[in-house]
Write a protein that holds these residues in place. Structure first.
Motif, PDB file in Angstrom:
ATOM      1  N   THR A   1       0.722  12.665  -2.041  1.00 54.58           N
ATOM      2  CA  THR A   1       0.151  13.864  -2.460  1.00 54.58           C
ATOM      3  C   THR A   1       0.530  14.762  -3.779  1.00 54.58           C
ATOM      4  O   THR A   1       2.153  14.487  -4.108  1.00 54.58           O
TER       5      THR A   1
ATOM      6  N   VAL B   1       0.856  -1.179  -0.046  1.00 57.12           N
ATOM      7  CA  VAL B   1      -0.085  -0.448   0.205  1.00 57.12           C
ATOM      8  C   VAL B   1       0.826   0.966   0.054  1.00 57.12           C
ATOM      9  O   VAL B   1       1.882   0.883   0.654  1.00 57.12           O
TER      10      VAL B   1
ATOM     11  N   HIS C   1      -4.006   7.290  -2.368  1.00 56.39           N
ATOM     12  CA  HIS C   1      -4.396   5.682  -1.504  1.00 56.39           C
ATOM     13  C   HIS C   1      -3.665   4.781  -2.773  1.00 56.39           C
ATOM     14  O   HIS C   1      -4.277   4.935  -3.640  1.00 56.39           O
TER      15      HIS C   1
ATOM     16  N   ILE D   1      -3.638   3.309  -8.198  1.00 51.70           N
ATOM     17  CA  ILE D   1      -4.596   4.386  -7.646  1.00 51.70           C
ATOM     18  C   ILE D   1      -6.130   3.373  -6.981  1.00 51.70           C
ATOM     19  O   ILE D   1      -7.202   3.377  -8.008  1.00 51.70           O
TER      20      ILE D   1
ATOM     21  N   SER E   1      -7.849   5.306  -4.500  1.00 50.67           N
ATOM     22  CA  SER E   1      -8.992   6.211  -4.030  1.00 50.67           C
ATOM     23  C   SER E   1      -8.116   7.344  -3.946  1.00 50.67           C
ATOM     24  O   SER E   1      -7.060   7.960  -3.982  1.00 50.67           O
ATOM     25  N   LYS E   2      -9.339   8.995  -3.941  1.00 48.88           N
ATOM     26  CA  LYS E   2      -8.658   9.383  -4.074  1.00 48.88           C
ATOM     27  C   LYS E   2      -8.830  10.686  -3.723  1.00 48.88           C
ATOM     28  O   LYS E   2     -10.604  10.833  -3.756  1.00 48.88           O
TER      29      LYS E   2
ATOM     30  N   PHE F   1      -5.105  13.301  -2.627  1.00 48.49           N
ATOM     31  CA  PHE F   1      -4.500  13.261  -1.732  1.00 48.49           C
ATOM     32  C   PHE F   1      -4.857  11.142  -2.319  1.00 48.49           C
ATOM     33  O   PHE F   1      -5.436  10.203  -2.541  1.00 48.49           O
TER      34      PHE F   1
ATOM     35  N   SER G   1       0.932   5.736   0.129  1.00 49.77           N
ATOM     36  CA  SER G   1       0.086   6.974   0.101  1.00 49.77           C
ATOM     37  C   SER G   1       0.523   8.289  -0.539  1.00 49.77           C
ATOM     38  O   SER G   1       2.072   7.840  -0.099  1.00 49.77           O
TER      39      SER G   1
END
Length: 129
Positions: free
Chosen positions: A95, A91, A111, A121, A123-124, A109, A93
């Motif tokens: 920016t 995983v 994930h 990706i 999630s955005k 942002f 994360s």
């Protein structure tokens, strides 16, 4: 273009930074074909677009990029950078800071998740600034 059927269909990205760079480049080029490869088939997207809450899937962003490209919108002055990236196993994360995307500035942002050696990706979360 049937965007929903294309998301995640041909993920070729073998690192989180490659996914993010493809996202930055696809946004700059208003290239839906590049962008669709960045997102997981079950990705979600939420955020604030000029004080308006948005919740859905990346299809919203991809459709908007496709619309801008078909209308000949210029991305002159577009700049983007990956401000941070943290990877922990499968995983990540990150920016992404964008300015000049169709005249707007964004903080994205992201994930990301790795499946079968490919990153995408999942999630955005975004806001205009």
């Amino acid at each position: 273009m049937a965007i929903a059927n294309m998301i995640g269909a041909t993920v070729q990205n073998t690192s989180p930074s490659a996914v993010l760079q493809a996202y930055v480049d696809g946004s700059r080029d208003l290239d839906c074909t590049k962008l669709v490869k960045c997102f997981h088939p079950k990705a979600i997207m939420t955020g604030i677009l000029v004080d308006k809450p948005i919740a859905g899937t990346p299809e919203l962003y991809l459709a908007d990029i496709d619309r801008m490209a078909s209308q000949g919108v210029s991305n002159e002055g577009y700049e983007a950078r990956i401000e941070s990236l943290i990877v922990k196993g499968s995983v990540a994360s990150a920016t992404v800071i964008m300015s000049g995307l169709a005249g707007l500035n964004f903080n994205d942002f992201m994930h990301l998740v790795e499946e079968d050696g490919h990153w995408s990706i999942i999630s955005k979360l975004f806001t205009t600034v």
